[in-house]
Design a protein around this motif. Structure first.
Motif, PDB file in Angstrom:
ATOM      1  N   SER A 230       0.598  -0.993   0.086  1.00 47.26           N
ATOM      2  CA  SER A 230      -0.054   0.237   0.031  1.00 47.26           C
ATOM      3  C   SER A 230       0.928   0.998  -0.166  1.00 47.26           C
ATOM      4  CB  SER A 230      -0.740  -0.082   1.281  1.00 47.26           C
ATOM      5  OG  SER A 230      -2.033  -1.352   1.172  1.00 47.26           O
ATOM      6  N   SER A 231       2.188   1.183  -0.660  1.00 48.11           N
ATOM      7  CA  SER A 231       3.275   2.255  -0.438  1.00 48.11           C
ATOM      8  C   SER A 231       3.296   2.689  -1.437  1.00 48.11           C
ATOM      9  CB  SER A 231       4.542   2.076   0.530  1.00 48.11           C
ATOM     10  OG  SER A 231       5.351   2.695   0.027  1.00 48.11           O
ATOM     11  N   PHE A 232       3.064   4.006  -2.137  1.00 47.96           N
ATOM     12  CA  PHE A 232       3.536   4.814  -3.080  1.00 47.96           C
ATOM     13  C   PHE A 232       4.530   5.512  -3.171  1.00 47.96           C
ATOM     14  CE2 PHE A 232      -1.547   5.812  -2.055  1.00 47.96           C
ATOM     15  CZ  PHE A 232      -2.223   5.237  -2.899  1.00 47.96           C
ATOM     16  N   THR A 233       5.299   5.931  -2.200  1.00 46.12           N
ATOM     17  CA  THR A 233       6.982   5.580  -1.732  1.00 46.12           C
ATOM     18  C   THR A 233       7.448   4.969  -2.543  1.00 46.12           C
ATOM     19  OG1 THR A 233       6.290   7.315  -0.742  1.00 46.12           O
ATOM     20  CG2 THR A 233       8.498   7.337  -1.244  1.00 46.12           C
ATOM     21  N   GLY A 234       7.097   3.507  -1.940  1.00 52.57           N
ATOM     22  CA  GLY A 234       7.610   2.738  -2.157  1.00 52.57           C
ATOM     23  C   GLY A 234       7.265   2.409  -3.490  1.00 52.57           C
ATOM     24  N   ALA A 235       6.354   1.849  -4.079  1.00 48.82           N
ATOM     25  CA  ALA A 235       5.895   1.778  -5.706  1.00 48.82           C
ATOM     26  C   ALA A 235       7.085   3.012  -6.897  1.00 48.82           C
ATOM     27  CB  ALA A 235       4.634   1.597  -5.889  1.00 48.82           C
ATOM     28  N   PHE A 236       7.377   3.934  -6.281  1.00 46.87           N
ATOM     29  CA  PHE A 236       7.998   4.913  -7.037  1.00 46.87           C
ATOM     30  C   PHE A 236       9.399   4.058  -7.100  1.00 46.87           C
ATOM     31  CE2 PHE A 236      10.523   8.760  -7.956  1.00 46.87           C
ATOM     32  CZ  PHE A 236      10.208   8.613  -9.171  1.00 46.87           C
ATOM     33  N   VAL A 237      10.506   3.985  -5.806  1.00 45.71           N
ATOM     34  CA  VAL A 237      11.503   3.611  -5.432  1.00 45.71           C
ATOM     35  C   VAL A 237      12.098   2.056  -6.305  1.00 45.71           C
ATOM     36  CG1 VAL A 237      12.818   2.887  -3.785  1.00 45.71           C
ATOM     37  CG2 VAL A 237      11.688   5.105  -3.414  1.00 45.71           C
ATOM     38  N   ALA A 238      10.915   1.058  -6.456  1.00 43.87           N
ATOM     39  CA  ALA A 238      10.650  -0.267  -6.291  1.00 43.87           C
ATOM     40  C   ALA A 238      10.395   0.295  -7.779  1.00 43.87           C
ATOM     41  CB  ALA A 238       9.832  -0.731  -5.966  1.00 43.87           C
ATOM     42  N   ALA A 239       9.776   1.170  -8.543  1.00 43.33           N
ATOM     43  CA  ALA A 239      10.010   0.987  -9.951  1.00 43.33           C
ATOM     44  C   ALA A 239      11.337   1.115 -10.597  1.00 43.33           C
ATOM     45  CB  ALA A 239       8.441   2.124 -10.370  1.00 43.33           C
ATOM     46  N   LEU A 240      11.961   2.472  -9.932  1.00 44.34           N
ATOM     47  CA  LEU A 240      12.829   2.985  -9.976  1.00 44.34           C
ATOM     48  C   LEU A 240      14.270   1.751 -10.158  1.00 44.34           C
ATOM     49  CD1 LEU A 240      12.813   7.194  -9.459  1.00 44.34           C
ATOM     50  CD2 LEU A 240      12.667   5.847 -11.226  1.00 44.34           C
ATOM     51  N   LEU A 241      13.814   0.582  -9.289  1.00 41.93           N
ATOM     52  CA  LEU A 241      15.757   1.008  -9.518  1.00 41.93           C
ATOM     53  C   LEU A 241      14.869  -1.490 -10.136  1.00 41.93           C
ATOM     54  CD1 LEU A 241      17.572  -1.381  -7.030  1.00 41.93           C
ATOM     55  CD2 LEU A 241      15.539  -2.327  -6.014  1.00 41.93           C
ATOM     56  N   ILE A 242      14.320  -2.086  -9.894  1.00 41.77           N
ATOM     57  CA  ILE A 242      13.520  -2.612 -11.513  1.00 41.77           C
ATOM     58  C   ILE A 242      13.205  -1.984 -13.093  1.00 41.77           C
ATOM     59  CG2 ILE A 242      11.592  -4.627 -12.170  1.00 41.77           C
ATOM     60  CD1 ILE A 242      12.126  -4.911  -9.023  1.00 41.77           C
ATOM     61  N   GLY A 243      13.220  -1.125 -12.905  1.00 38.31           N
ATOM     62  CA  GLY A 243      14.029  -0.792 -14.510  1.00 38.31           C
ATOM     63  C   GLY A 243      14.765  -0.745 -14.620  1.00 38.31           C
ATOM     64  N   GLN A 244      16.255  -0.417 -13.818  1.00 39.99           N
ATOM     65  CA  GLN A 244      17.753  -0.512 -13.840  1.00 39.99           C
ATOM     66  C   GLN A 244      17.980  -1.580 -13.984  1.00 39.99           C
ATOM     67  OE1 GLN A 244      19.248   1.767 -15.097  1.00 39.99           O
ATOM     68  NE2 GLN A 244      18.244   3.900 -13.803  1.00 39.99           N
ATOM     69  N   VAL A 245      17.488  -2.524 -13.438  1.00 44.06           N
ATOM     70  CA  VAL A 245      18.621  -3.574 -12.906  1.00 44.06           C
ATOM     71  C   VAL A 245      17.063  -4.988 -14.029  1.00 44.06           C
ATOM     72  CG1 VAL A 245      17.225  -6.355 -11.988  1.00 44.06           C
ATOM     73  CG2 VAL A 245      17.886  -3.731 -10.862  1.00 44.06           C
ATOM     74  N   HIS A 246      16.280  -4.358 -14.368  1.00 45.12           N
ATOM     75  CA  HIS A 246      15.554  -4.931 -15.640  1.00 45.12           C
ATOM     76  C   HIS A 246      16.552  -4.514 -17.072  1.00 45.12           C
ATOM     77  CE1 HIS A 246      12.781  -5.333 -19.451  1.00 45.12           C
ATOM     78  NE2 HIS A 246      12.489  -6.126 -18.719  1.00 45.12           N
ATOM     79  N   PRO A 273      10.183  -7.518   4.969  1.00 46.94           N
ATOM     80  CA  PRO A 273       8.901  -8.231   4.029  1.00 46.94           C
ATOM     81  C   PRO A 273       7.955  -7.795   4.407  1.00 46.94           C
ATOM     82  CG  PRO A 273       9.376  -9.593   6.779  1.00 46.94           C
ATOM     83  CD  PRO A 273      11.250  -7.557   6.352  1.00 46.94           C
ATOM     84  N   ARG A 274       7.635  -6.378   4.973  1.00 47.18           N
ATOM     85  CA  ARG A 274       7.130  -5.509   4.124  1.00 47.18           C
ATOM     86  C   ARG A 274       7.108  -4.617   3.194  1.00 47.18           C
ATOM     87  NH1 ARG A 274       4.476  -2.550   9.200  1.00 47.18           N
ATOM     88  NH2 ARG A 274       2.376  -2.396   8.079  1.00 47.18           N
ATOM     89  N   GLY A 275       8.247  -4.875   2.596  1.00 44.47           N
ATOM     90  CA  GLY A 275       8.479  -4.084   1.800  1.00 44.47           C
ATOM     91  C   GLY A 275       9.635  -2.828   1.464  1.00 44.47           C
ATOM     92  N   LEU A 276      10.232  -2.748   0.776  1.00 45.60           N
ATOM     93  CA  LEU A 276      11.130  -1.309   0.878  1.00 45.60           C
ATOM     94  C   LEU A 276      10.192  -0.087   2.189  1.00 45.60           C
ATOM     95  CD1 LEU A 276      12.762  -0.834  -2.985  1.00 45.60           C
ATOM     96  CD2 LEU A 276      13.563  -1.892  -0.348  1.00 45.60           C
ATOM     97  N   ALA A 277       9.221   0.485   1.523  1.00 50.90           N
ATOM     98  CA  ALA A 277       8.445   1.181   2.910  1.00 50.90           C
ATOM     99  C   ALA A 277       7.512   0.801   3.277  1.00 50.90           C
ATOM    100  CB  ALA A 277       8.002   2.110   1.515  1.00 50.90           C
ATOM    101  N   GLY A 278       7.504   0.153   3.697  1.00 53.44           N
ATOM    102  CA  GLY A 278       6.095  -0.625   4.471  1.00 53.44           C
ATOM    103  C   GLY A 278       5.405  -0.717   4.143  1.00 53.44           C
ATOM    104  N   ALA A 279       4.133  -0.159   4.585  1.00 55.68           N
ATOM    105  CA  ALA A 279       2.977   0.059   3.983  1.00 55.68           C
ATOM    106  C   ALA A 279       2.224   1.260   4.591  1.00 55.68           C
ATOM    107  CB  ALA A 279       1.709  -1.704   4.627  1.00 55.68           C
ATOM    108  N   GLY A 280       0.611   1.549   3.653  1.00 58.84           N
ATOM    109  CA  GLY A 280       1.101   2.660   4.276  1.00 58.84           C
ATOM    110  C   GLY A 280       1.320   4.097   3.822  1.00 58.84           C
ATOM    111  N   ARG A 281       2.554   4.243   3.662  1.00 58.17           N
ATOM    112  CA  ARG A 281       2.781   4.849   3.124  1.00 58.17           C
ATOM    113  C   ARG A 281       3.070   6.169   2.153  1.00 58.17           C
ATOM    114  NH1 ARG A 281       8.846   4.340   6.056  1.00 58.17           N
ATOM    115  NH2 ARG A 281       8.857   3.436   7.871  1.00 58.17           N
TER     116      ARG A 281
END
Length: 281
Positions: A230-246, A273-281
């Protein structure tokens, strides 16, 4: 550096698609496997409309149609299944994915289709001793604009406050006089509208096919899980990370490229276990 920027482009594209999933899950607690097919439908609608109204007309119509489809999805699928087991909803949305794929095959066929970028964004610019397509930089700009707009909306608007409250405790939010059903319809409409936006933007980057949603949804879920459900911040950071790795994986270790995002997700979940930014941020 060009490959790094290409990774940024792919990460921006992933964010546009994944943030809709985060919105829907945050309020409805639904793992929407049909999100990839909504992305695909948005791309095909934009393709059809662009033949008459141009790229920008296709973008607007695609977002509007997908948002309307999101309202119907919330009313007739998510709401009736709200009290059901999560597996039931997962199976229903998974079946909806195949229904939409078959509908697109019936209307547009199985052949690959291409969408040219709009003339305004069809050129290249010099960058790091090479040239880079302007359209790809446009994708990054759209992702940044969407991220900023969602952050401002959720933090400073009254409706955004209701969304944040309902994502934490919908029952108490409803007791305070908030119509959570209407709020849910709005959030799902925004989430599916973003799927239409990402599908439209994908047109000039990817070949359109009925199976395009099934391929991209895997990386999309990797982004959501890696960032935090449920993390918008986490989604943004993870998308950039996965984009680079891919992207770097395709360039340097192509035989392992498809496994690298999953490996990153596994490593993150082992450490957090709850992801890079946890949930709900």
């Amino acid at each position: 550096m060009i490959q790094v920027i290409n990774g940024l482009v792919y990460g921006s594209f992933l964010y546009l698609l994944a943030v809709g999933l985060v919105l829907i899950f945050g309020l409805r607690r639904v793992t929407n496997f049909a999100h990839g097919s909504l992305f695909m439908v948005g791309a095909y609608i934009a393709y059809a409309v662009a033949a008459y109204l141009g790229f920008w007309g296709g973008l607007v119509i695609s977002v509007m149609v997908l948002a309307a489809l999101g309202v119907l999805l919330d009313r007739f699928v998510f709401r009736p299944l709200a009290r059901e087991d999560a597996v039931v909803t997962l199976l229903v949305t998974f079946g909806l994915l195949f229904v939409l794929e078959d509908a697109v095959r019936t209307i547009w066929g199985k052949d690959y289709l291409t969408v040219p970028p709009p003339p305004l964004l069809s050129g290249v610019i010099p960058m790091f001793g090479s040239t880079f397509p302007v359209y790809r930089l446009f994708v990054v700009a759209v992702a940044l604009a969407v991220a900023a707009g969602l952050a401002l909306w959720l933090r400073y608007s009254k409706v955004g406050l209701y969304v944040r409250a309902a994502s934490v405790d919908p029952v108490t939010t409803g007791m305070q006089g908030v119509d959570t059903d209407r709020l849910s319809a709005l959030v799902v409409a925004i989430g599916t509208g973003l799927a239409g936006l990402s599908g439209t933007i994908a047109g000039p980057l990817l070949a359109l096919s009925p199976s395009m949603g099934a391929f991209i949804i895997i990386d999309c879920f990797v982004v959501v899980v890696t960032g935090g459900l449920s993390s918008f911040t986490g989604a943004f950071v993870a998308a950039l990370l996965i984009g680079q790795v891919h992207n770097l994986g395709i360039v340097y270790v192509p035989e392992l490229a498809s496994m690298l995002p999953l490996a990153i997700m596994t490593l993150v979940l082992l450490l957090r276990p709850r992801g890079l930014a946890g949930a709900g941020r």
